[in-house]
Design an enzyme around this catalytic site. Structure first.
Site, PDB file in Angstrom:
ATOM      1  N   ILE A   7       0.855  -1.191   0.000  1.00 34.03           N
ATOM      2  CA  ILE A   7       0.000   0.000   0.000  1.00 34.03           C
ATOM      3  C   ILE A   7       0.885   1.233   0.000  1.00 34.03           C
ATOM      4  CG2 ILE A   7      -1.882   1.243   1.118  1.00 34.03           C
ATOM      5  CD1 ILE A   7      -2.687  -1.321   2.516  1.00 34.03           C
ATOM      6  N   SER A  10      -0.396   6.387  -3.200  1.00 34.66           N
ATOM      7  CA  SER A  10      -1.374   6.604  -4.257  1.00 34.66           C
ATOM      8  C   SER A  10      -1.964   5.319  -4.820  1.00 34.66           C
ATOM      9  CB  SER A  10      -0.739   7.381  -5.426  1.00 34.66           C
ATOM     10  OG  SER A  10      -0.192   8.598  -4.999  1.00 34.66           O
ATOM     11  N   LYS A  13      -0.588  -2.305  -4.700  1.00 36.47           N
ATOM     12  CA  LYS A  13      -0.134  -3.401  -5.552  1.00 36.47           C
ATOM     13  C   LYS A  13      -0.239  -4.689  -4.748  1.00 36.47           C
ATOM     14  CE  LYS A  13       3.399  -0.841  -8.166  1.00 36.47           C
ATOM     15  NZ  LYS A  13       4.861  -0.797  -8.482  1.00 36.47           N
ATOM     16  N   TYR A  94      19.494   3.066   9.534  1.00 38.59           N
ATOM     17  CA  TYR A  94      18.845   4.130  10.290  1.00 38.59           C
ATOM     18  C   TYR A  94      19.300   4.100  11.757  1.00 38.59           C
ATOM     19  CZ  TYR A  94      15.310   6.750   7.630  1.00 38.59           C
ATOM     20  OH  TYR A  94      14.669   7.642   6.816  1.00 38.59           O
ATOM     21  N   GLY A 101      11.027   3.719   6.462  1.00 36.38           N
ATOM     22  CA  GLY A 101       9.810   3.357   5.740  1.00 36.38           C
ATOM     23  C   GLY A 101       9.873   1.921   5.249  1.00 36.38           C
ATOM     24  N   ASP A 103       8.388   0.467   2.852  1.00 32.63           N
ATOM     25  CA  ASP A 103       8.496   0.328   1.393  1.00 32.63           C
ATOM     26  C   ASP A 103       9.951   0.454   0.949  1.00 32.63           C
ATOM     27  OD1 ASP A 103       8.488   3.028   2.187  1.00 32.63           O
ATOM     28  OD2 ASP A 103       7.477   3.714   0.363  1.00 32.63           O
ATOM     29  N   ARG A 104      10.682   1.405   1.521  1.00 35.13           N
ATOM     30  CA  ARG A 104      12.102   1.564   1.189  1.00 35.13           C
ATOM     31  C   ARG A 104      12.890   0.343   1.621  1.00 35.13           C
ATOM     32  NH1 ARG A 104      13.486   6.857   4.266  1.00 35.13           N
ATOM     33  NH2 ARG A 104      15.576   6.478   3.406  1.00 35.13           N
ATOM     34  N   THR A 179       5.149  26.471 -21.808  1.00 40.62           N
ATOM     35  CA  THR A 179       5.212  26.397 -20.349  1.00 40.62           C
ATOM     36  C   THR A 179       5.018  24.982 -19.834  1.00 40.62           C
ATOM     37  OG1 THR A 179       4.447  28.677 -20.161  1.00 40.62           O
ATOM     38  CG2 THR A 179       4.225  27.299 -18.204  1.00 40.62           C
TER      39      THR A 179
END
Length: 254
Positions: A7, A10, A13, A94, A101, A103-104, A179
């Protein structure tokens, strides 16, 4: 069968894990979508799993909602993963290992599973994260910055004369001549510049030329601007999860 669910901020998966083999990846954006509609859409073709393992960075509310759905529909408690001191072939760098995190952490583990040497692991999503891993598997630390879409949104919100429309005369690899093209190219190159700076710093720290591994929903926009030997692995977090859940100490929160 173990169901792995990643999760993000955005998108969600998921993939099944059977006898150590990761199945096809299914994904859906969930912003503004009713939760039951999201879960039914994702799980309707999935057989009932024996375990539901989750890597979540999107907060407690969506995790609690998934937990409630899993109990109601499958009579299963979800197993949320967390970062640990070590897993796979990676050691957490860390100061407080649990605050990295998830996910990382899973992305680094997934990258190290198939690649040796120093690695720069990049997740280009809502946030742009870069993590450095040396040849011995030690996580040296990382950077977090706004993702390309967030950079563009902040720029449009904070300026009066800058607007994006459907006219894009040039791609991200050149100077813009309208632009929209300038905003697109500028934010893409800003993200790529961050990655190149990380690769340069990691080369100095590790004493070797590092490999770049990229994942995340915005990877396809970033990849053309990165070194030619960059590896793109869309399911990188799920790969790391597949490794971790098969270890004796899986880093699952009780």
């Amino acid at each position: 069968m173990t169901l792995l669910i990643d999760i993000g901020n955005s998108r969600v998966k998921l993939a099944s894990l059977n006898n150590g083999v990761l199945g096809p990846v299914h994904a859906a954006a969930y912003r503004g979508m009713p939760r039951d509609e999201l879960w039914v859409g994702l799980f309707r073709t999935q057989p009932r799993p024996q375990r539901v393992v989750v890597a979540n960075v999107a907060g407690d509310i969506i995790e609690a909602d998934l937990a409630s759905w899993s109990r109601r529909e499958w009579d299963l408690a979800i197993e949320p993963l967390r970062a640990t001191l070590c897993a796979g072939t990676v050691r957490n760098g860390y100061v407080d290992s649990a605050r990295l995190g998830v996910d990382r952490w899973m992305a680094m583990i997934g990258a190290r599973a198939d690649m040796s040497g120093a690695l720069c692991v990049v997740d280009c999503g809502t946030a742009l994260t870069v993590d450095a891993v040396d040849a011995e598997g030690l996580h040296l630390g990382g950077w977090i910055a706004p993702g390309i879409g967030v950079m563009q949104g902040l720029l449009l919100e904070s300026t009066h004369g800058v607007r994006m429309d459907s006219v894009v005369e040039s791609g991200a690899g050149t100077f813009g001549r309208d632009t929209s093209a300038c905003v697109r190219a500028g934010t893409c190159h800003a993200a790529a510049g961050l990655v190149f700076q990380a690769l340069s710093l990691l080369q100095t720290m590790a004493g070797e030329v590092p490999r770049c591994v990229v994942t995340g929903g915005g990877a396809s926009v970033l990849l053309p601007l990165l070194p030619p030997n960059t590896v793109h692995i869309p399911e990188l977090v799920l790969r790391g999860m597949a490794i971790v859940v098969q270890e004796p100490d899986a880093g699952v929160r009780g």
